[in-house]
Design a protein around this motif. Structure first.
Motif, PDB file in Angstrom:
ATOM      1  N   TYR A 173     -14.378  31.133  -1.470  1.00 34.55           N
ATOM      2  CA  TYR A 173     -13.089  30.843  -2.107  1.00 34.55           C
ATOM      3  C   TYR A 173     -12.284  32.132  -2.056  1.00 34.55           C
ATOM      4  N   MET A 174     -11.519  32.313  -0.988  1.00 34.81           N
ATOM      5  CA  MET A 174     -10.867  33.598  -0.786  1.00 34.81           C
ATOM      6  C   MET A 174      -9.641  33.755  -1.668  1.00 34.81           C
ATOM      7  N   ASN A 175      -8.856  32.680  -1.757  1.00 32.33           N
ATOM      8  CA  ASN A 175      -7.574  32.782  -2.450  1.00 32.33           C
ATOM      9  C   ASN A 175      -7.732  33.143  -3.928  1.00 32.33           C
ATOM     10  N   VAL A 205      -1.370  28.740  -0.224  1.00 29.73           N
ATOM     11  CA  VAL A 205      -0.731  29.766  -1.055  1.00 29.73           C
ATOM     12  C   VAL A 205       0.141  30.706  -0.202  1.00 29.73           C
ATOM     13  N   ILE A 206      -0.376  31.120   0.947  1.00 36.72           N
ATOM     14  CA  ILE A 206       0.357  32.107   1.738  1.00 36.72           C
ATOM     15  C   ILE A 206       1.556  31.497   2.473  1.00 36.72           C
ATOM     16  N   SER A 207       1.622  30.184   2.523  1.00 35.74           N
ATOM     17  CA  SER A 207       2.694  29.539   3.288  1.00 35.74           C
ATOM     18  C   SER A 207       3.742  28.878   2.408  1.00 35.74           C
ATOM     19  N   PRO A 255     -12.872  33.926  10.591  1.00 32.22           N
ATOM     20  CA  PRO A 255     -13.221  35.160   9.877  1.00 32.22           C
ATOM     21  C   PRO A 255     -12.061  35.699   9.034  1.00 32.22           C
ATOM     22  N   CYS A 256     -12.429  36.328   7.925  1.00 29.59           N
ATOM     23  CA  CYS A 256     -11.471  36.799   6.916  1.00 29.59           C
ATOM     24  C   CYS A 256     -11.723  38.281   6.662  1.00 29.59           C
ATOM     25  N   PRO A 257     -10.848  39.152   7.198  1.00 29.39           N
ATOM     26  CA  PRO A 257     -11.094  40.590   7.042  1.00 29.39           C
ATOM     27  C   PRO A 257     -11.206  41.019   5.580  1.00 29.39           C
ATOM     28  N   THR A 258     -10.417  40.400   4.718  1.00 31.98           N
ATOM     29  CA  THR A 258     -10.402  40.795   3.310  1.00 31.98           C
ATOM     30  C   THR A 258     -11.715  40.442   2.607  1.00 31.98           C
ATOM     31  N   GLY A 259     -12.188  39.239   2.814  1.00 34.12           N
ATOM     32  CA  GLY A 259     -13.365  38.777   2.084  1.00 34.12           C
ATOM     33  C   GLY A 259     -14.683  39.141   2.747  1.00 34.12           C
ATOM     34  N   ASP A 307     -12.775  27.521   7.891  1.00 29.05           N
ATOM     35  CA  ASP A 307     -13.928  28.012   7.133  1.00 29.05           C
ATOM     36  C   ASP A 307     -13.939  29.539   7.101  1.00 29.05           C
ATOM     37  N   ASN A 308     -13.510  30.104   5.964  1.00 32.37           N
ATOM     38  CA  ASN A 308     -13.631  31.553   5.776  1.00 32.37           C
ATOM     39  C   ASN A 308     -14.803  31.884   4.864  1.00 32.37           C
ATOM     40  N   GLU A 309     -15.630  30.879   4.633  1.00 32.68           N
ATOM     41  CA  GLU A 309     -16.949  31.034   4.023  1.00 32.68           C
ATOM     42  C   GLU A 309     -16.941  31.557   2.593  1.00 32.68           C
ATOM     43  N   ARG A 319       2.474  34.902   4.043  1.00 28.30           N
ATOM     44  CA  ARG A 319       1.946  36.091   3.392  1.00 28.30           C
ATOM     45  C   ARG A 319       0.439  36.240   3.527  1.00 28.30           C
ATOM     46  N   ALA A 320      -0.132  35.742   4.610  1.00 22.50           N
ATOM     47  CA  ALA A 320      -1.561  35.972   4.834  1.00 22.50           C
ATOM     48  C   ALA A 320      -1.811  37.464   5.032  1.00 22.50           C
ATOM     49  N   CYS A 321      -3.001  37.915   4.671  1.00 21.38           N
ATOM     50  CA  CYS A 321      -3.378  39.314   4.908  1.00 21.38           C
ATOM     51  C   CYS A 321      -3.230  39.623   6.399  1.00 21.38           C
ATOM     52  N   ALA A 322      -2.964  40.876   6.731  1.00 22.29           N
ATOM     53  CA  ALA A 322      -2.928  41.284   8.126  1.00 22.29           C
ATOM     54  C   ALA A 322      -4.269  40.938   8.785  1.00 22.29           C
ATOM     55  N   GLY A 323      -4.208  40.307   9.944  1.00 22.49           N
ATOM     56  CA  GLY A 323      -5.430  39.970  10.671  1.00 22.49           C
ATOM     57  C   GLY A 323      -6.129  38.707  10.200  1.00 22.49           C
ATOM     58  N   CYS A 324      -5.442  37.864   9.451  1.00 21.26           N
ATOM     59  CA  CYS A 324      -6.059  36.647   8.883  1.00 21.26           C
ATOM     60  C   CYS A 324      -6.484  35.654   9.972  1.00 21.26           C
ATOM     61  N   GLY A 325      -7.762  35.333  10.005  1.00 23.49           N
ATOM     62  CA  GLY A 325      -8.272  34.384  10.994  1.00 23.49           C
ATOM     63  C   GLY A 325      -7.774  32.966  10.761  1.00 23.49           C
ATOM     64  N   GLY A 373      -5.546  26.706  -1.561  1.00 19.18           N
ATOM     65  CA  GLY A 373      -6.438  27.646  -0.890  1.00 19.18           C
ATOM     66  C   GLY A 373      -5.529  28.634  -0.180  1.00 19.18           C
ATOM     67  N   CYS A 374      -6.100  29.596   0.533  1.00 20.62           N
ATOM     68  CA  CYS A 374      -5.265  30.630   1.152  1.00 20.62           C
ATOM     69  C   CYS A 374      -4.110  30.059   1.966  1.00 20.62           C
ATOM     70  N   ILE A 375      -4.390  29.124   2.853  1.00 18.49           N
ATOM     71  CA  ILE A 375      -3.335  28.662   3.759  1.00 18.49           C
ATOM     72  C   ILE A 375      -2.172  28.035   3.000  1.00 18.49           C
TER      73      ILE A 375
HETATM   74  S1  SF4 Z   1      -8.104  36.420   1.989  1.00 21.93           S
HETATM   75 FE1  SF4 Z   1      -8.848  36.045   4.067  1.00 21.93          FE
HETATM   76  S2  SF4 Z   1      -8.345  33.894   4.536  1.00 21.93           S
HETATM   77 FE2  SF4 Z   1      -7.121  34.528   2.753  1.00 21.93          FE
HETATM   78  S3  SF4 Z   1      -5.156  35.208   3.602  1.00 21.93           S
HETATM   79 FE3  SF4 Z   1      -6.465  37.036   3.400  1.00 21.93          FE
HETATM   80  S4  SF4 Z   1      -7.504  37.221   5.374  1.00 21.93           S
HETATM   81 FE4  SF4 Z   1      -6.639  35.135   5.295  1.00 21.93          FE
END
Ligand code: SF4
Ligand code: TPP
Ligand code: SF4
Ligand code: SF4
Ligand code: MG
Lengths: 311, 98
Positions: free
Chosen positions: A138-140, A52-54, A219-223, A134-136, A19-25, A48-50
């Motif tokens: 705390y994205m999650n 949680v989304i998995s 890179p993280c399109p959302t953040g 490194d998405n630089e 469930r990562a955002c579309a385009g998740c680096g 963290g994101c990886i």
């Molecule tokens: S917030 Fe950023 S790092 Fe986290 S799942 Fe979405 S795009 Fe990927």
């Protein structure tokens, strides 16, 4: 050693339905890393994101044994798995050969709360390959700054305003350099903008006995506030502007793996992202000056850590 | 297999999920607003889109790489990175970007 695109296996061990955002680096990085590591791999992932989304219970996006561990202890958990494997092998209770042990954590789980577990893993010499994606921030948990957030970036806890117009005031922590100072056999930086280089580094790390650390810029399109189709382009610009340097230190020898004769202006990178949209021309000039200086002093800085330099 | 609606007594201890890849039942294609459409004439099967797709949902066919629309989230990375400009993102029926 090189990796050929035409020879990569079709099999994936980080699977769709995550469930990562579309385009998740970060998702791109983990998929490619697992492709290299293959089925004989055990992964410990920090929150963290990886993670949680998995792993929305009872779903999991992993094609290999995978352990969710707390925010701070991916390295400790992976160390324990590796130590247990050794004991079971010695007692003849398992026969598996050449198992890869991976620890995977975000920049917060690495540069901030997980750094002591990582340092311990390195010092004890566990045969674990530690991956920091490194998405630089705390994205999650909603884009809070970490010590790996770059200077001048907007996050929800470093908002530019009247009192602090710049956004984040502190510079990015250099974890790869800290890991080089541990004297472990292999340390590398990588980027999803250079996927074959990333995969070659993972393969190299897996072939060397002992701890390894790979820090991947994702890179993280959302953040970071950019369109989901620009993830790879943003990653490449970070490297081409010198904001992110690709290198490896293998058995004490430094090699820059993406050599630049001329840096692109940092503005070309910064202007792709909403998180830097508040920066003034003067702010950008300061960042440019910092990058230029870091670039010029880069090799000398490593010499001072006792590392030899390959031409 | 963990039964849908299972009570906690039935579940494996320590939140173990005994099978790999159970996320496959989560069809993320429903997230999509834009759909990648491949021009089979232009595709040279260079594998770049397959390499970079965050979902790993590019499928190799005889004459081109196609998209598994069950999982494609429509991020547009494949179209952006295709060196042959063989992929176009088109608005999904019923979606709008007002
Ligand atoms: S917030 Fe950023 S790092 Fe986290 S799942 Fe979405 S795009 Fe990927
Ligand atoms: C001890 C502890 N503090 C806080 C949290 C809440 N938390 C979960 S993930 C996370 C941030 C993760 O950031 P990072 O490691 O950079 O991964 P990302 O989400 O960016 O992928 C935080 C603060 C936690 N799980 N445990
Ligand atoms: S990137 Fe373009 S040319 Fe290459 S395989 Fe994909 S669609 Fe075909
Ligand atoms: S649009 Fe994104 S998710 Fe869909 S196939 Fe292309 S790269 Fe993969
Ligand atoms: Mg992060």
């Amino acid at each position: 050693m090189s990796i050929k695109l035409s020879e990569l296996p079709a099999e994936d061990y980080f699977l769709p339905g995550h469930r990562a955002c579309a385009g998740c680096g970060a998702a791109i990085a983990i998929r490619l890393i697992l492709k290299v590591a293959g089925p004989n791999t055990i992964v410990a992932s920090a929150t963290g994101c990886i993670e949680v989304i998995s792993s929305l219970y009872p779903e999991n996006a992993w094609g290999v044994p995978w352990i969710h561990t707390a925010f701070e202890n991916a390295a400790a958990t992976a160390s324990g798995v590796e130590a247990a494997y050794k004991v079971l092998r010695r007692k003849g209770k398992i026969s598996h050969d050449k198992v890869n042990f991976l620890a995977i954590a975000g920049d917060g789980g690495t540069a901030d709360i997980g750094i002591q577990a990582l340092s311990g893993m390195a010092e004890r010499g566990h045969n674990v390959k530690y991956i920091c994606y490194d998405n630089e921030a705390y994205m999650n948990t909603g884009i809070q700054r970490s010590s790996s957030t770059p200077y001048g970036a907007w996050t929800t806890t470093s908002p530019p305003g009247k009192a602090i117009p710049i956004g984040k005031r502190e510079v990015k922590k250099d974890v790869a350099r800290i890991m080089v100072a541990h004297g472990i056999p292999y340390v590398a930086t990588a980027s999803i903008g250079y996927p074959l280089d990333l995969m070659r580094k993972v393969k190299t790390a897996l072939e060397i006995e002992g701890p390894a650390y790979i820090h991947v810029h994702t890179p993280c399109p959302t953040g970071w506030r950019f369109e989901s189709n620009k993830t790879i382009e943003v990653a490449r610009l970070a490297v081409q502007t010198g904001m992110w340097v690709l290198y490896e230190v293998k058995q004490g020898r430094l090699r820059i793996t993406y050599k630049l004769s001329k840096l692109k202006p940092v503005e070309e990178y910064l202007r792709t992202q909403g998180r830097f949209s508040h920066l003034t021309d003067d702010d950008i000039a300061k960042i440019q000056e910092d990058v230029r200086k870091r670039f010029e002093e880069f090799v000398e800085g490593y010499r001072q850590l006792g590392v030899s330099v390959e031409a | 297999m963990i039964r849908e609606g299972a009570g906690f007594r039935e579940l494996p201890p320590a939140a173990i999920v005994p099978e790999p890849g159970t996320s496959l039942k989560n069809k993320t294609g429903s997230w999509r607003i834009f759909r990648p459409v491949v021009d089979r004439e232009k595709c040279s099967k260079c594998r770049i889109c397959w390499l970079l797709c965050p979902e790993g949902c590019k499928i190799e066919l005889e004459d081109c790489f196609e998209t598994d629309l069950d999982y494609c989230k429509g991020c547009g990375i494949c179209a952006q990175e295709c060196p042959y400009k063989a992929i176009e993102m088109v608005l999904e029926e019923g979606s709008s970007i007002a």
